[in-house]
Motif scaffolding. Structure first.
Motif, PDB file in Angstrom:
ATOM      1  N   GLY A 317       0.826  -1.202   0.000  1.00 42.36           N
ATOM      2  CA  GLY A 317       0.000   0.000   0.000  1.00 42.36           C
ATOM      3  C   GLY A 317       0.860   1.253   0.000  1.00 42.36           C
ATOM      4  N   ARG A 318       0.318   2.328  -0.586  1.00 41.33           N
ATOM      5  CA  ARG A 318       1.046   3.596  -0.653  1.00 41.33           C
ATOM      6  C   ARG A 318       0.060   4.744  -0.479  1.00 41.33           C
ATOM      7  NH1 ARG A 318       2.357   7.493  -4.454  1.00 41.33           N
ATOM      8  NH2 ARG A 318       4.449   8.394  -4.301  1.00 41.33           N
ATOM      9  N   LEU A 319       0.461   5.724   0.330  1.00 43.86           N
ATOM     10  CA  LEU A 319      -0.370   6.896   0.604  1.00 43.86           C
ATOM     11  C   LEU A 319       0.443   8.163   0.357  1.00 43.86           C
ATOM     12  CD1 LEU A 319      -2.699   7.498   3.641  1.00 43.86           C
ATOM     13  CD2 LEU A 319      -0.965   9.190   3.097  1.00 43.86           C
ATOM     14  N   HIS A 320      -0.159   9.121  -0.358  1.00 39.08           N
ATOM     15  CA  HIS A 320       0.474  10.417  -0.594  1.00 39.08           C
ATOM     16  C   HIS A 320      -0.353  11.506   0.072  1.00 39.08           C
ATOM     17  CE1 HIS A 320       1.073  14.192  -2.998  1.00 39.08           C
ATOM     18  NE2 HIS A 320       2.312  13.898  -2.667  1.00 39.08           N
ATOM     19  N   ASP A 321       0.298  12.318   0.915  1.00 42.78           N
ATOM     20  CA  ASP A 321      -0.365  13.402   1.638  1.00 42.78           C
ATOM     21  C   ASP A 321       0.133  14.732   1.073  1.00 42.78           C
ATOM     22  OD1 ASP A 321      -1.399  15.245   3.377  1.00 42.78           O
ATOM     23  OD2 ASP A 321      -0.622  14.308   5.198  1.00 42.78           O
ATOM     24  N   ASN A 331       9.744  21.561   1.680  1.00 40.40           N
ATOM     25  CA  ASN A 331       9.537  20.289   1.008  1.00 40.40           C
ATOM     26  C   ASN A 331       9.985  19.139   1.916  1.00 40.40           C
ATOM     27  OD1 ASN A 331       8.556  21.447  -1.366  1.00 40.40           O
ATOM     28  ND2 ASN A 331      10.618  21.670  -2.231  1.00 40.40           N
ATOM     29  N   VAL A 332       9.088  18.190   2.140  1.00 35.56           N
ATOM     30  CA  VAL A 332       9.395  17.041   2.990  1.00 35.56           C
ATOM     31  C   VAL A 332       8.961  15.766   2.273  1.00 35.56           C
ATOM     32  CG1 VAL A 332       9.170  18.347   5.146  1.00 35.56           C
ATOM     33  CG2 VAL A 332       7.150  17.200   4.163  1.00 35.56           C
ATOM     34  N   ASP A 333       9.348  14.626   2.839  1.00 35.73           N
ATOM     35  CA  ASP A 333       8.925  13.334   2.310  1.00 35.73           C
ATOM     36  C   ASP A 333       7.453  13.143   2.689  1.00 35.73           C
ATOM     37  OD1 ASP A 333       8.506  10.738   1.566  1.00 35.73           O
ATOM     38  OD2 ASP A 333      10.235   9.904   2.632  1.00 35.73           O
ATOM     39  N   ASP A 334       6.555  13.170   1.693  1.00 35.19           N
ATOM     40  CA  ASP A 334       5.120  13.133   1.974  1.00 35.19           C
ATOM     41  C   ASP A 334       4.461  11.819   1.564  1.00 35.19           C
ATOM     42  OD1 ASP A 334       5.303  13.474  -0.738  1.00 35.19           O
ATOM     43  OD2 ASP A 334       4.340  15.437  -0.786  1.00 35.19           O
ATOM     44  N   ASN A 335       5.253  10.739   1.496  1.00 30.33           N
ATOM     45  CA  ASN A 335       4.709   9.426   1.125  1.00 30.33           C
ATOM     46  C   ASN A 335       4.872   8.427   2.269  1.00 30.33           C
ATOM     47  OD1 ASN A 335       3.938   9.999  -1.610  1.00 30.33           O
ATOM     48  ND2 ASN A 335       6.121  10.009  -2.130  1.00 30.33           N
ATOM     49  N   THR A 336       3.897   7.577   2.420  1.00 32.85           N
ATOM     50  CA  THR A 336       3.960   6.454   3.356  1.00 32.85           C
ATOM     51  C   THR A 336       3.633   5.185   2.576  1.00 32.85           C
ATOM     52  OG1 THR A 336       3.224   7.812   5.218  1.00 32.85           O
ATOM     53  CG2 THR A 336       3.006   5.432   5.458  1.00 32.85           C
ATOM     54  N   SER A 337       4.443   4.153   2.748  1.00 31.08           N
ATOM     55  CA  SER A 337       4.194   2.896   2.038  1.00 31.08           C
ATOM     56  C   SER A 337       4.509   1.717   2.949  1.00 31.08           C
ATOM     57  CB  SER A 337       5.036   2.806   0.763  1.00 31.08           C
ATOM     58  OG  SER A 337       6.414   2.782   1.078  1.00 31.08           O
ATOM     59  N   PHE A 338       3.916   0.576   2.625  1.00 32.60           N
ATOM     60  CA  PHE A 338       4.207  -0.633   3.388  1.00 32.60           C
ATOM     61  C   PHE A 338       4.135  -1.839   2.465  1.00 32.60           C
ATOM     62  CE2 PHE A 338      -0.066  -2.075   3.099  1.00 32.60           C
ATOM     63  CZ  PHE A 338      -0.098  -3.379   3.570  1.00 32.60           C
ATOM     64  N   TRP A 339       4.758  -2.907   2.889  1.00 31.35           N
ATOM     65  CA  TRP A 339       4.565  -4.196   2.240  1.00 31.35           C
ATOM     66  C   TRP A 339       4.758  -5.295   3.276  1.00 31.35           C
ATOM     67  CZ3 TRP A 339       8.477  -7.906   1.910  1.00 31.35           C
ATOM     68  CH2 TRP A 339       9.776  -7.453   2.134  1.00 31.35           C
ATOM     69  N   THR A 340       4.101  -6.402   3.059  1.00 28.97           N
ATOM     70  CA  THR A 340       4.230  -7.538   3.967  1.00 28.97           C
ATOM     71  C   THR A 340       4.106  -8.826   3.166  1.00 28.97           C
ATOM     72  OG1 THR A 340       3.427  -8.509   6.031  1.00 28.97           O
ATOM     73  CG2 THR A 340       1.756  -7.678   4.527  1.00 28.97           C
ATOM     74  N   LEU A 341       4.739  -9.870   3.662  1.00 27.65           N
ATOM     75  CA  LEU A 341       4.697 -11.174   3.019  1.00 27.65           C
ATOM     76  C   LEU A 341       4.549 -12.238   4.094  1.00 27.65           C
ATOM     77  CD1 LEU A 341       4.996 -12.948   0.446  1.00 27.65           C
ATOM     78  CD2 LEU A 341       7.459 -12.990   0.904  1.00 27.65           C
TER      79      LEU A 341
END
Length: 452
Positions: A317-321, A331-341
């Motif tokens: 999943g990926r979210l952009h704020d 300017n900052v890092d405005d993305n959150t992402s995850f992965w799982t297996l």
């Protein structure tokens, strides 16, 4: 009044039953008295039944179901350890009422009412003790209209199109492990366990501040339950589409698939969500996923070999704020992402039910981010992490787990799960950056889910 009517009906029915029993044991000559000996009695029973109060319950089916899922959670943050009895929030205790009625051929209407029950809330517990946030909450309250060839429309508080999109798993572990179990274990929504530094100092920053905000917890791209209008298509060649809009600020679309091919079961799905319900110091909402417009994509898939029981499931999943730059003023890092297996084996080693053995890896990368709390929202204050800087440039939560589930006669699941979690945080003063030195935290969960 109703009690008296039912009593008379019961007496009449008893007399009728006794008469029939007598008729079956009497000599054959008794039957020659006539075939209408009980006609008057049957007519009276029918008359009494006609006077009984009804509210359509003979036309609308009602199914009551649910489960209880309580567990013992032990934790160790490097300096302190303890154990609590909690409600497992990965699959919260609940009971549901489902009704359905046929309107005409090919068309049905129905409803879903579901209430969640909490004892000690797992995702709000911390080193200070188990959560006292308990009670009953409304999970679903919605009706639907469905046509066999046209799909189904939902109206009310229920799952949006993306709900469960990162949780697709053909193995029997979703009641305590996979995807959202991570945020439920160490904390979500700005709450949960406090971060312990390697020098032993307990900071005032919580693990729940480093996951995506909102009701969807640790999984960007995941949906939730809102007040929505939702449409679901009929299933065509294993594919089902859906779209939802609600809370006047959120919409999403999704596509799911289930099927079986050459001895393998397959399942998967993907969803896209947009929301413009902003979080701020004076406006927090379950719909809010950021301080500006947010867009998310979430997906998951699972494959299981039927003969051997070997399986693998994964999610991303990926979210952009879009509002974080304005919040920080740069300017900052405005993305959150995850992965799982998650991968393992599920088969019937014992006659009492299937056993599931698995291992899992989880990774959540978050940018600058922001935190929510009961008093409002804002930039995470990282001043107690020991770096001298009070803002978060980015963070990463990594975890691995091993687990076991034993099913008993399809109604009881006994489970055991071990999680090892490591949080890495880079702090900043706006120009320079420093890495915090944070100890790992471990959890072991043992519990049971009982269905009814």
């Amino acid at each position: 009044m109703f009690g008296g009517t039912n009593k008379r009906a019961g007496i009449a029915a008893g007399i009728a039953a006794a008469g029939l029993a007598f008729a079956g044991t009497a000599p054959a000559s008794a039957a020659d008295l006539g075939g209408n000996c009980c006609a008057d009695l049957e007519e009276r029973v029918a008359e009494l039944e006609a006077t009984t109060a009804r509210k359509g319950n003979r036309k609308v089916s009602l199914t009551v179901s649910g489960f209880v899922n309580e567990a013992l959670v032990g934790w160790d943050d490097g300096r302190e350890r303890n154990a609590y009895i909690v409600t497992n929030e990965t699959a919260q205790d609940r009971f549901r009422f489902v009704g359905q009625a046929e309107i005409t051929k090919g068309w049905t209407a129905g409803y879903l009412l579901e209430l969640g029950v909490r004892g000690a809330r797992e995702d709000r517990s911390s080193q200070n003790g188990p959560s006292s946030d308990n009670g009953v909450s409304v999970r679903h309250s919605a009706w639907y209209l469905a046509g066999k060839e046209y799909g189904k429309v939902w109206v009310g508080q229920t799952s949006d199109a993306a709900d469960g999109i990162t949780e697709i798993n053909l193995a029997n572990t979703n009641h305590f492990a996979y995807t959202n179990s991570w945020g439920n274990t160490f904390g979500d929504g700005g709450s949960g366990f406090y971060v312990r530094r390697k020098d032993g100092v307990l900071s005032n920053v919580r693990y729940g501040q480093f996951v995506a905000p909102g009701a969807q917890q640790a999984a960007p791209g995941e949906g939730h339950r809102f007040n929505v209008v939702k449409y679901e298509t009929p299933t065509i060649a294993g594919f089902t589409g859906s779209a939802a809009w609600g809370e006047d600020d959120i919409w999403n679309v999704a596509l799911r698939y289930t099927g079986e091919f050459s001895g393998f079961k397959l399942a998967g799905g993907i969803a896209y969500t947009e929301s413009n319900d902003f979080g701020s110091a004076d406006h927090t909402s379950a719909v809010s996923r950021g301080v500006g417009d947010t867009s998310e994509i979430g997906l998951s898939g699972s494959i299981l070999h039927v003969e051997t029981g070997l399986y693998a499931s994964g999610a991303y999943g990926r979210l952009h704020d879009a509002g974080l730059d304005d919040l920080y003023g740069r300017n900052v890092d405005d993305n959150t992402s995850f992965w799982t297996l998650q991968a393992g084996i599920e088969r019937k080693f014992l006659p009492i039910g299937k056993t599931t053995l698995f291992g899992e890896y989880f990774n959540l990368d978050r940018g600058a981010g922001y935190t929510t709390s009961a008093t409002g929202s804002g930039i995470i204050n990282a001043s107690t992490l020991g770096t001298g800087f009070n803002q978060v440039a980015n963070s990463q939560i990594q975890g691995w787990s091993i687990g076991l589930n034993q099913n008993l006669s399809e109604v009881v699941d006994l489970y055991l799960d071990y999680k090892h979690v490591q949080l890495d945080v880079t702090t900043t003063n706006g120009t320079a950056t420093r890495d915090a030195s944070i100890d790992s935290i471990q959890f072991i969960t043992a519990g049971a889910q009982i269905k009814f």
